[in-house]
Design an enzyme around this catalytic site. Sequence first.
Site, PDB file in Angstrom:
ATOM      1  CE  LYS A 124      -4.438   0.463   2.231  1.00 16.51           C
ATOM      2  NZ  LYS A 124      -5.150   0.306   3.493  1.00 16.51           N
TER       3      LYS A 124
HETATM    4  C1  E4P Z   1      -8.563   1.121   3.369  1.00 15.88           C
HETATM    5  O1  E4P Z   1      -7.760   0.331   2.935  1.00 15.88           O
HETATM    6  C2  E4P Z   1      -8.461   1.773   4.667  1.00 15.88           C
HETATM    7  O2  E4P Z   1      -7.730   0.926   5.521  1.00 15.88           O
HETATM    8  C3  E4P Z   1      -9.784   1.992   5.340  1.00 15.88           C
HETATM    9  O3  E4P Z   1     -10.860   1.576   4.532  1.00 15.88           O
HETATM   10  C4  E4P Z   1      -9.946   3.326   5.957  1.00 15.88           C
HETATM   11  O4  E4P Z   1     -11.193   3.366   6.602  1.00 15.88           O
HETATM   12  P1  E4P Z   1     -11.582   4.458   7.720  1.00 15.88           P
HETATM   13  O5  E4P Z   1     -11.862   5.747   7.016  1.00 15.88           O
HETATM   14  O6  E4P Z   1     -12.823   3.899   8.343  1.00 15.88           O
HETATM   15  O7  E4P Z   1     -10.427   4.549   8.643  1.00 15.88           O
END
Ligand code: E4P
Length: 224
Positions: free
Chosen positions: A84
């Site tokens: 990522k």
């Molecule tokens: C995506 O890969 C992120 O980890 C995640 O969906 C972020 O979500 P949040 O806005 O609920 O922290």
Amino acid sequence: MQFFVDTADLEEIREANDMGVLDGVTTNPSLVKEEGNVDFHERVLEICQTVDGDISAEVTATDFDGMMEEAHTLAQIHDNVVVKIPLIKDGIKALRALDEEGIPTNCTLCFSPTQALVAAKAGADYISPFIGRIDDISSDGMGLIEEIAAIYDNYAFETDILAASIRHPTHVKRAALAGADVATMPFETMTKLLEHPLTDRGLERFLADWEDYKDARKAEAGLA
Ligand code: E4P
């Protein structure tokens, strides 16, 4: 649509996997922090050994060299690791370099269609638009998914749209209608996808009627 669970909690990941409809896992530094005193790399390996699918693990460097170094380390943990990378200038450079090396990537923290366009041009395997966080500031998270889908269709980009920051089943439904390839969601949201009061009420009635039917059959046979 593929379902990913958005957590670093191994127990939840096992439960989601047991449902038989899980295709992968996404993690991020905040989700890892929630796990307390765990070794990040060990946890990524444990997740990879639990779920047969793409497992996103995020770099924390913000410069090109640092991101590449972390990406190489993460990619060595398991073949299913997807690195990522944040959607910043050095991140775009890293996406391009990792694509050339054949290391799969998930470009994270996407909040605009033009960001998604650049990430696709850089060769990201996944783009992660954060729907819930956009809704949180009174904007239109789902509109972003629709716009990215239209842009990617126009130019036949192969980058998969991974709807992220999902908060409830309606987000999943609308992301599916908009053509998102993947929805990553908390385990709680995944279980809520199944819930409907009419299903519960209907099942209750079927089971009660079945008991009545069996009692009646027994009575007719003189066994009551
Ligand atoms: C995506 O890969 C992120 O980890 C995640 O969906 C972020 O979500 P949040 O806005 O609920 O922290």
